[in-house]
Design a protein around this motif. Structure first.
Motif, PDB file in Angstrom:
ATOM      1  N   LYS A 146      32.209  37.615  38.727  1.00  8.76           N
ATOM      2  CA  LYS A 146      32.426  37.656  40.165  1.00  8.76           C
ATOM      3  C   LYS A 146      31.473  38.642  40.827  1.00  8.76           C
ATOM      4  CE  LYS A 146      37.093  36.244  41.264  1.00  8.76           C
ATOM      5  NZ  LYS A 146      38.315  36.632  41.978  1.00  8.76           N
ATOM      6  N   ILE A 147      31.130  38.343  42.052  1.00  6.30           N
ATOM      7  CA  ILE A 147      30.369  39.303  42.842  1.00  6.30           C
ATOM      8  C   ILE A 147      31.294  40.468  43.148  1.00  6.30           C
ATOM      9  CG2 ILE A 147      29.124  39.653  45.010  1.00  6.30           C
ATOM     10  CD1 ILE A 147      28.580  36.629  44.998  1.00  6.30           C
ATOM     11  N   SER A 148      30.817  41.694  42.945  1.00 10.54           N
ATOM     12  CA  SER A 148      31.717  42.847  42.969  1.00 10.54           C
ATOM     13  C   SER A 148      32.417  43.033  44.308  1.00 10.54           C
ATOM     14  CB  SER A 148      30.932  44.120  42.628  1.00 10.54           C
ATOM     15  OG  SER A 148      29.887  44.322  43.562  1.00 10.54           O
ATOM     16  N   ASP A 149      31.782  42.662  45.417  1.00 11.35           N
ATOM     17  CA  ASP A 149      32.413  42.895  46.724  1.00 11.35           C
ATOM     18  C   ASP A 149      32.949  41.602  47.338  1.00 11.35           C
ATOM     19  OD1 ASP A 149      30.027  41.687  47.198  1.00 11.35           O
ATOM     20  OD2 ASP A 149      29.437  42.991  48.871  1.00 11.35           O
ATOM     21  N   ALA A 150      33.083  40.535  46.512  1.00  7.83           N
ATOM     22  CA  ALA A 150      33.541  39.257  47.053  1.00  7.83           C
ATOM     23  C   ALA A 150      35.052  39.171  47.002  1.00  7.83           C
ATOM     24  CB  ALA A 150      32.927  38.114  46.259  1.00  7.83           C
ATOM     25  N   ASN A 151      35.671  38.911  48.163  1.00  8.48           N
ATOM     26  CA  ASN A 151      37.109  38.659  48.225  1.00  8.48           C
ATOM     27  C   ASN A 151      37.370  37.756  49.416  1.00  8.48           C
ATOM     28  OD1 ASN A 151      37.161  40.309  50.568  1.00  8.48           O
ATOM     29  ND2 ASN A 151      37.508  42.140  49.332  1.00  8.48           N
ATOM     30  N   ALA A 152      38.644  37.486  49.674  1.00 12.82           N
ATOM     31  CA  ALA A 152      38.983  36.546  50.741  1.00 12.82           C
ATOM     32  C   ALA A 152      38.445  37.011  52.091  1.00 12.82           C
ATOM     33  CB  ALA A 152      40.497  36.366  50.798  1.00 12.82           C
ATOM     34  N   ASP A 153      38.490  38.311  52.359  1.00 10.14           N
ATOM     35  CA  ASP A 153      38.037  38.829  53.656  1.00 10.14           C
ATOM     36  C   ASP A 153      36.547  38.582  53.857  1.00 10.14           C
ATOM     37  OD1 ASP A 153      40.573  39.678  54.304  1.00 10.14           O
ATOM     38  OD2 ASP A 153      40.277  41.687  53.469  1.00 10.14           O
ATOM     39  N   THR A 154      35.761  38.789  52.799  1.00  6.04           N
ATOM     40  CA  THR A 154      34.311  38.643  52.944  1.00  6.04           C
ATOM     41  C   THR A 154      33.860  37.182  52.866  1.00  6.04           C
ATOM     42  OG1 THR A 154      34.014  38.964  50.562  1.00  6.04           O
ATOM     43  CG2 THR A 154      33.905  40.917  51.948  1.00  6.04           C
ATOM     44  N   LEU A 155      34.675  36.336  52.242  1.00 12.12           N
ATOM     45  CA  LEU A 155      34.269  34.947  52.040  1.00 12.12           C
ATOM     46  C   LEU A 155      34.876  33.981  53.048  1.00 12.12           C
ATOM     47  CD1 LEU A 155      34.654  34.845  48.144  1.00 12.12           C
ATOM     48  CD2 LEU A 155      32.500  34.781  49.411  1.00 12.12           C
ATOM     49  N   ARG A 156      35.858  34.440  53.818  1.00 14.03           N
ATOM     50  CA  ARG A 156      36.607  33.525  54.693  1.00 14.03           C
ATOM     51  C   ARG A 156      35.684  32.777  55.664  1.00 14.03           C
ATOM     52  NH1 ARG A 156      40.081  36.903  56.150  1.00 14.03           N
ATOM     53  NH2 ARG A 156      41.588  36.357  54.513  1.00 14.03           N
ATOM     54  N   ALA A 157      34.731  33.472  56.250  1.00 19.86           N
ATOM     55  CA  ALA A 157      33.828  32.823  57.209  1.00 19.86           C
ATOM     56  C   ALA A 157      33.031  31.704  56.540  1.00 19.86           C
ATOM     57  CB  ALA A 157      32.883  33.854  57.824  1.00 19.86           C
ATOM     58  N   LEU A 177      44.588  31.587  45.423  1.00 18.87           N
ATOM     59  CA  LEU A 177      45.634  32.611  45.374  1.00 18.87           C
ATOM     60  C   LEU A 177      46.341  32.516  44.031  1.00 18.87           C
ATOM     61  CD1 LEU A 177      47.306  34.770  46.875  1.00 18.87           C
ATOM     62  CD2 LEU A 177      48.711  32.905  47.788  1.00 18.87           C
ATOM     63  N   HIS A 178      46.369  33.609  43.277  1.00 16.51           N
ATOM     64  CA  HIS A 178      47.064  33.588  41.995  1.00 16.51           C
ATOM     65  C   HIS A 178      47.413  35.002  41.562  1.00 16.51           C
ATOM     66  CE1 HIS A 178      42.811  34.172  40.923  1.00 16.51           C
ATOM     67  NE2 HIS A 178      43.201  34.662  39.750  1.00 16.51           N
ATOM     68  N   THR A 179      48.441  35.099  40.766  1.00 19.78           N
ATOM     69  CA  THR A 179      48.912  36.397  40.278  1.00 19.78           C
ATOM     70  C   THR A 179      49.027  36.356  38.764  1.00 19.78           C
ATOM     71  OG1 THR A 179      50.142  36.914  42.291  1.00 19.78           O
ATOM     72  CG2 THR A 179      50.838  38.030  40.274  1.00 19.78           C
ATOM     73  N   HIS A 180      48.386  37.331  38.115  1.00 13.83           N
ATOM     74  CA  HIS A 180      48.556  37.530  36.678  1.00 13.83           C
ATOM     75  C   HIS A 180      49.758  38.444  36.469  1.00 13.83           C
ATOM     76  CE1 HIS A 180      44.619  35.963  35.182  1.00 13.83           C
ATOM     77  NE2 HIS A 180      44.233  36.246  36.414  1.00 13.83           N
ATOM     78  N   VAL A 184      58.269  44.972  30.304  1.00 12.90           N
ATOM     79  CA  VAL A 184      57.336  45.824  31.041  1.00 12.90           C
ATOM     80  C   VAL A 184      56.194  44.933  31.497  1.00 12.90           C
ATOM     81  CG1 VAL A 184      55.862  47.867  30.963  1.00 12.90           C
ATOM     82  CG2 VAL A 184      57.921  47.755  29.527  1.00 12.90           C
ATOM     83  N   ALA A 185      56.026  44.799  32.810  1.00 12.91           N
ATOM     84  CA  ALA A 185      55.009  43.887  33.325  1.00 12.91           C
ATOM     85  C   ALA A 185      54.148  44.561  34.384  1.00 12.91           C
ATOM     86  CB  ALA A 185      55.663  42.638  33.911  1.00 12.91           C
ATOM     87  N   ALA A 186      52.883  44.139  34.422  1.00 10.15           N
ATOM     88  CA  ALA A 186      51.950  44.598  35.457  1.00 10.15           C
ATOM     89  C   ALA A 186      51.454  43.379  36.213  1.00 10.15           C
ATOM     90  CB  ALA A 186      50.785  45.343  34.820  1.00 10.15           C
ATOM     91  N   LEU A 187      51.556  43.422  37.549  1.00  5.54           N
ATOM     92  CA  LEU A 187      51.150  42.300  38.386  1.00  5.54           C
ATOM     93  C   LEU A 187      49.783  42.568  39.005  1.00  5.54           C
ATOM     94  CD1 LEU A 187      54.393  41.391  40.371  1.00  5.54           C
ATOM     95  CD2 LEU A 187      53.628  40.579  38.144  1.00  5.54           C
ATOM     96  N   PHE A 188      48.904  41.546  38.960  1.00  8.01           N
ATOM     97  CA  PHE A 188      47.591  41.620  39.574  1.00  8.01           C
ATOM     98  C   PHE A 188      47.403  40.377  40.433  1.00  8.01           C
ATOM     99  CE2 PHE A 188      47.503  43.850  35.578  1.00  8.01           C
ATOM    100  CZ  PHE A 188      46.863  45.046  35.864  1.00  8.01           C
ATOM    101  N   CYS A 189      47.363  40.551  41.743  1.00  8.50           N
ATOM    102  CA  CYS A 189      47.238  39.418  42.654  1.00  8.50           C
ATOM    103  C   CYS A 189      45.778  39.252  43.061  1.00  8.50           C
ATOM    104  CB  CYS A 189      48.111  39.627  43.886  1.00  8.50           C
ATOM    105  SG  CYS A 189      48.154  38.196  44.975  1.00  8.50           S
ATOM    106  N   HIS A 190      45.221  38.068  42.832  1.00  8.52           N
ATOM    107  CA  HIS A 190      43.833  37.767  43.138  1.00  8.52           C
ATOM    108  C   HIS A 190      43.765  36.650  44.171  1.00  8.52           C
ATOM    109  CE1 HIS A 190      42.464  39.298  38.896  1.00  8.52           C
ATOM    110  NE2 HIS A 190      43.116  40.201  39.595  1.00  8.52           N
TER     111      HIS A 190
END
Length: 913
Positions: free
Chosen positions: A282-293, A171-174, A155-161
């Motif tokens: 982590k900053i709560s709203d930080a992700n690839a979309d917000t940091l790409r620029a 890019l990594h997946t737990h 039984v596994a749960a995947l979390f992609c960050h």
């Protein structure tokens, strides 16, 4: 490898919830309804009705061992915690966190420009987990059975960050795999047995990488690959370092703490501790979309361009069968060079890695392996190489068929006229009266085996037979020569005189191939062979312990000496010290007899074992070594791993400098040979333009010791930078790669008084011998980059700059310590599961003559680890599943299990192999 297993896999419920919030569901991975943007995967999850997104309630119920929907008990153990000495501790393993991540350059390309690579990563993770799930198992504890049963479900749960904690693109997946699996035989859920899953990590990583590299090629990306690691070919190291701030932060914090608290703290341990104890939120709203620029602004135009596809998609291989056939051969050579038996998954992984980028899948690899006709274990999980099996059978048959076939070696030899004691006399008498083609002489560490061998040699000299004395290593040959025996290295012997008696010392360090070759030479000369060694110590680096094979299965009676003479109470300066040395000797004796608990107990009773916090261990080892050096005792620190030995050496050097034991110190250029398999050295991908190679034997116009730089690489050859006056580059065929090493330049702090370990064989500037592994003391530093040294015999030698192939020599690995003898030994226990074992313990503790000190974070854990046997399986142990092949096994197997048939000892019974 892209697959890692985090150390925090055993948690109580409270910690599991915290881990879930901090490391799996942080920041942008929460939705308004607190449903985590993870997903369920695995046959076990499907059986529980879990699919789609992961909710916190489902996750935490599984952490408690409950059914995620009904809340009913799922697995047997109910208590998640227990209290020990007033402290709450985990009582059950809650889950395992497997983390997949692509190389850094691919993370950059995926998260800055090409979302197709994110999708490719997710597909590769699924493929890899499908392979990992095949190794899921449950323990079996019924009707006296102590084993495990493969269940093939979890039984596994995947979390992609998509970011690191320093907000770099990562890019990594737990893959959180819960401690539950369904056992179909017993029709119930049980705790997950993870042993085979861990052992299959290399294969699982290879499946992931195979999917990634094939997809990257298909999408137009070009890769550079060295057999283990790959990156985008166009991306420079500087760009990767620019976006590795998390690692840079850890390095900076480690440097600060090293200078602030402890010069001797283990740097590797410190980095690991910082990584886990100083995590930035982590900053709560930080992700690839917000940091790409922001990421793109940090790159220049060339760096941005390097992350885009640079070529048309690579066409598929026209002949995948040929590619797979080559991959099987290369992987076979790499995998079996140092082992005669390997895990099937290990060989499958090696083959798959040789096909990276081709699109060849694991199913095709398995079909190719099935055609190879390996000998295998009963469960099919282990494979023996045909060559290794042939060599072991050859040696074993010669030993068994050679029993009682010859006249006594020298039955008239009068042992009473020697200076030997009763035990040594009996050993020499047995050897002198032996009628076997192969005679065994076994001596425990420190028993005076070399001294006894002198009288064996004397017994031979009284006959008309020529005497040949051999040893596998140059340092061992030197020691035998000191003891009055004219010895040579095994590799240097091309032929054996007719009727010769050959003594091979340290035979336990000779692999099956070399032993097979030697046996054939002795048989051809109608001679006989005496094998002297101790299989309780470290064995051969090369595949298979030939001496173990003979001892276990040939039915020979060994002449043996057991009385330990190295730890001699007569050397003591007081009665108290004499009693301590006697107890030390008892501990070594117990280790030689396999009583490891008694061995450790005796050392603890005399105060030789000091339990220290892991963060203080290296400093404690350094202080102990310096204390001995101040008393002018010969001292050697021994560690289980090269990495820990390097950290200990660094700490000891610093402490010696501080205490005035090293003077006029400065950083000097030294050369360190890269550790490579012989099979690796024959592959063009193992080299890079700019690499330096050093010749270890003559090749064309190149002499041993010459340094040359690589300027071009072809599939089968290296081109070297021309020397002054040469018109063109020299060409080296990779067929002769055994004639050189790749060397790396390293700055090493050296001064007058520094202790160093030589890592080369050859001649010093004045023609004196240089012996690999020899411990020497630096007596002078030269302006040209060379040094003067004094060896253990007090002889002075000069090293030119190109001969500075050395390491700090205060601390060595257990394997390197074998054969050495000092007044005091200090053991640094780094807690390595794989590198700590019965043989390493026995060798390490037996080096000292008068004193021993052991520094460990836990004596209890140390006792558990030293019970690891520390030896590989033999190919002949796969015989029950030997495939039908009459010419290569049937007749020899019959010899091994049936009475001897009359044959002349010199007949080549293995000629048909």
């Amino acid at each position: 490898m892209p697959l890692m297993v985090t150390p925090k896999t055993q948690l109580n419920l409270t910690n599991a919830k915290e881990y879930f919030k901090k490391h799996l569901a942080h920041g942008d991975y929460y939705t308004e309804k607190e449903t985590i943007a993870g997903e369920w995967i695995g046959d076990g999850a499907e059986r529980l009705g879990l699919s789609g997104a992961v909710s916190e309630a489902e996750f935490l119920r599984l952490c408690e061992g409950l059914h995620p929907e009904t809340g009913e008990r799922l697995t047997a153990r109910k208590n998640t915690t227990r209290v020990v000495n007033g402290v709450e501790q985990s009582n059950r393993r809650v889950f395992f966190d497997f983390v997949f991540r692509p190389p850094k350059s691919i993370s950059l390309a995926a998260l800055c420009f090409d979302e197709r690579l994110v999708a490719l990563h997710k597909e590769a993770v699924r493929d890899a987990l499908a392979e990992l799930e095949k190794y899921a198992a449950a323990r079996v504890r019924k009707k006296g059975e102590q084993g495990h049963r493969t269940t093939g479900n979890f039984v596994a749960a995947l979390f992609c960050h998509d970011t690191s904690r320093a907000l770099d693109p990562l890019l990594h997946t737990h893959a959180v795999i819960f401690n539950a699996t369904f056992d179909g035989v017993e029709d119930r859920w049980k705790a997950l047995e993870n042993h085979d899953m861990y052992r299959a990590q290399k294969l699982v990583s290879a499946v992931y990488d195979a999917k990634m590299t094939a997809g990257l090629n298909r999408l137009g990306y070009r890769l550079r690959y060295d057999g283990e690691h790959y990156e985008l070919e166009t991306v420079q190291r500087e760009l990767i370092e620019k976006f590795s701030k998390r690692r840079a932060q850890i390095e900076a914090m480690a440097d600060e703490q090293m200078s602030r608290q402890d010069a001797g703290v283990n740097l590797y341990t410190l980095r690991d501790r910082i990584a886990h104890d100083h995590r930035a939120r982590k900053i709560s709203d930080a992700n690839a979309d917000t940091l790409r620029a922001d990421w793109l602004r940090e790159m220049n135009a060339a760096e941005r361009a390097s992350l885009r596809p640079s070529a048309l998609p690579q066409p598929p291989l026209l002949d995948q069968n040929a590619a797979l056939e080559r991959a099987v051969k290369v992987a076979h050579d790499l995998t079996f060079e140092r082992k005669s038996v390997v895990k099937r998954s290990e060989l499958e992984a090696a083959i798959l890695r040789e096909t990276f980028g081709s699109g060849i899948k694991i199913e095709s690899v398995r079909s190719a392996l099935a055609r190879e006709n390996f000998a295998e274990s009963a469960d099919g999980g282990e494979l023996a190489s045909r060559e290794g099996l042939r060599h072991e059978l050859s040696v074993l048959t010669a030993a068994k068929l050679g029993r009682n076939r010859l006249p006594p070696l020298n039955e008239k030899f009068d042992v009473a006229k020697t200076s030997l004691d009763a035990e040594q006399c009996e050993a020499v008498r047995l050897i002198a009266n032996s009628r076997d083609f192969i005679t065994l002489f076994r001596g425990a560490a420190g028993t005076g085996k070399s001294y006894t061998l002198n009288f064996v040699a004397k017994a031979v000299r009284e006959t008309a037979a020529p005497l040949v004395v051999l040893a596998p290593q140059t340092s061992q040959v030197r020691d035998l020569c000191k003891d009055g025996l004219d010895a040579h290295t095994l590799a240097s012997v091309q032929s054996i005189p007719d009727g010769a008696v050959v003594i091979l010392d340290e035979a336990g360090q000779v692999g099956a191939r070399q032993m097979h070759d030697l046996v054939q030479k002795v048989q051809a000369a109608a001679g006989r062979l005496i094998l002297s060694g101790d299989t309780r110590q470290h064995g051969a680096v090369e595949a298979s312990d030939a001496l173990v094979t003979i001892e276990r299965y040939a039915g020979l009676k060994a002449a043996e000496i057991r009385t330990i003479r190295r730890q001699d109470p007569a050397r003591a300066a007081s009665e108290k010290e004499a009693a301590r040395i006697a107890s030390y000797r008892d501990a070594v004796s117990a280790a030689s007899e396999g009583d490891l608990a008694k061995s450790l107990k005796r050392l603890r009773q005399i105060g030789a074992v000091e339990v220290v916090h892991e963060h203080k261990r290296v400093a404690a080892v350094a202080a102990a070594v310096v204390a001995d050096l101040k008393e002018k005792n010969s001292v050697l620190a021994v560690s289980q791993t090269r990495a820990d030995a390097a950290a200990v050496n660094e700490a000891i050097s610093a402490a010696c400098l501080e205490n005035g034991l090293i003077k006029k110190a400065r950083l000097m250029d030294t050369l360190v040979p890269k550790d490579m398999l012989a099979a690796e050295k024959r592959l063009a991908r193992s080299y890079r333009v700019g690499d330096e190679i050093q010749f270890i034997s003559k090749y064309g116009a190149n002499r041993a010791g010459d340094l040359r730089k690589i300027v071009h690489i072809t599939e089968g050859a290296l081109l070297l930078e021309p020397r002054p006056g040469e018109a063109k580059a020299a060409r080296l065929s990779l067929k002769y790669a055994e004639k050189w090493n790749i060397v790396n330049r390293r700055k090493t702090l050296l001064g007058v008084g520094s202790q160093v370990q030589l890592k080369l064989n050859g001649k010093a500037v004045g023609g004196e011998s240089l012996v690999n592994g020899e411990i020497c003391t630096v007596t002078r530093l030269f302006r040209n980059g060379g040094v003067a040294i004094r060896d253990g015999d007090g002889k002075f030698k000069k090293l030119a700059p190109h001969q500075m192939v050395l390491l700090p020599g205060y601390c060595v690995t257990s394997y390197s310590s074998q054969g050495k003898s000092v007044e005091s030994v200090v053991l640094s226990d780094a807690g390595s599961e794989l590198a700590t074992h019965k043989k390493g313990w026995y060798v390490s503790i037996s080096r000292g003559r008068r004193k021993i000190k052991i520094f460990t974070p836990s004596a209890k854990d140390l006792l558990k680890r030293i019970h690891n046997p520390g030896e590989d399986k033999l190919a002949v142990e796969m015989l029950p599943k030997l495939p039908p092949a009459p010419r290569e096994g049937a007749a020899l197997v019959q010899h091994l299990h049936s009475p001897l048939s009359p044959q002349n000892h010199s007949q080549k019974v293995t000629q048909n192999l």
